[in-house]
Design an enzyme around this catalytic site. Sequence first.
Site, PDB file in Angstrom:
ATOM      1  CE  LYS A   1      -3.101   2.672   3.046  1.00 44.61           C
ATOM      2  NZ  LYS A   1      -4.415   2.135   3.879  1.00 44.61           N
TER       3      LYS A   1
ATOM      4  CE  LYS B   1      -5.739   1.808   0.318  1.00 41.45           C
ATOM      5  NZ  LYS B   1      -6.460   1.678   1.925  1.00 41.45           N
TER       6      LYS B   1
HETATM    7  C1  PBG Z   1      -6.993   2.200   6.533  1.00 41.18           C
HETATM    8  C2  PBG Z   1      -7.420   2.783   4.976  1.00 41.18           C
HETATM    9  C3  PBG Z   1      -6.673   3.771   4.517  1.00 41.18           C
HETATM   10  C4  PBG Z   1      -7.764   3.487   2.805  1.00 41.18           C
HETATM   11  C5  PBG Z   1      -8.386   2.363   3.433  1.00 41.18           C
HETATM   12  N1  PBG Z   1      -7.763   1.274   4.758  1.00 41.18           N
HETATM   13  C6  PBG Z   1      -7.040   5.476   5.230  1.00 41.18           C
HETATM   14  C7  PBG Z   1      -5.085   5.539   4.757  1.00 41.18           C
HETATM   15  O1  PBG Z   1      -4.307   4.822   5.174  1.00 41.18           O
HETATM   16  O2  PBG Z   1      -4.753   6.641   5.215  1.00 41.18           O
HETATM   17  C8  PBG Z   1      -8.342   4.443   2.289  1.00 41.18           C
HETATM   18  C9  PBG Z   1      -9.440   3.713   1.281  1.00 41.18           C
HETATM   19  C10 PBG Z   1      -9.654   5.060   0.763  1.00 41.18           C
HETATM   20  O3  PBG Z   1      -9.035   5.841   0.231  1.00 41.18           O
HETATM   21  O4  PBG Z   1     -11.034   5.040   0.114  1.00 41.18           O
HETATM   22  N2  PBG Z   1      -5.627   2.916   7.171  1.00 41.18           N
END
Ligand code: PBG
Length: 329
Positions: free
Chosen positions: A201, A254
């Site tokens: 991620k 992602k």
């Molecule tokens: C939690 C998480 C996030 C997202 C999914 N799980 C936010 C982040 O990492 O700040 C983002 C999902 C989206 O933007 O639709 N850590």
Amino acid sequence: MNFPVVRMRRLRRTEALRSLVRETRLHPGALIYPLFITPGEGIRKPISSMPGVFNLSVDEALKEASACAALGIGGLLLFGLPSEKDEQATGAWADDGIVQTALRALKKDRSLDSLVLMSDVCVCEYTSHGHCGVVKRDGDRFEVDNDPSIALLAKTALSQARAGADIVAPSDMLDGRVAAIREALDHNGHDQTPILSYASKFSSAFYGPFREAADSAPQFGDRRSYQMDGANLREAMREIELDLAEGADMLLMKPAMPYLDVLHEARQRFEVPTGAYQVSGEYSMLHAAFERGWLEPERAMMESLLSIRRAGADFIVTYFAKEAARILG
Ligand code: PBG
């Protein structure tokens, strides 16, 4: 052989021909719809930066889930907005936490059996500071303390599995969390619960609208010491290898559209089911253009999803899941 013997347009002449030779297809069963669960009853609070997306109380989430099941959507990904936050993210792993409560309610309704229930494993929505782990402070410096944090993540995943999660999906990007989660699940009778790892991620500006939806913006600093640098493809592959070695069953790449090359590379290298998350900012920017009449909504939405699928996603987490499923019939 070349032009004029070869004419590529021959197979593009009619929709019937185009359909016959289409290489990539979307189907509702490969779409996952995210839900943001909030305490209370009868609540359906719009998220200003994400038209059509809401914070839902459990009763409203049940209605939303029924609509998704009727559309043939493959599953739901649950996020929670707890009534209280603290330094230890108690709401993330409490047995009566908001996601656990929603999971129990969804699991109880047998008409929703066609939906795979996934829960996001992270603590940023539950910590008072909004980081994805326990924070160690030293004056105005801070660090997310890895090893105590992964213990909390393991507890969170276990409580979600107990409440009925079919798949747990860690999104924190701390080291060793997949192994910690696998061990906690296996030692407590949940050896059949798969782990969907957000293995690579990236630290992305495209999560901005989500942080409004999930009320999870960090109160200080940013996430760059744990989420990945957007410049690094090789490091992403290493993150994936490590997560698979720790026991991840599936991957979630992602964001999606700005990182299609990473998704494609992962698809080439690894044999595990691989999904992609079309994140909040990807949805919001398309919607902003729809509202101005700058893009044709249906075509742009379907093209964005098709490109993610073509790059290698077996399934797609998307806020467009319902609209897309409706079109796909
Ligand atoms: C939690 C998480 C996030 C997202 C999914 N799980 C936010 C982040 O990492 O700040 C983002 C999902 C989206 O933007 O639709 N850590």
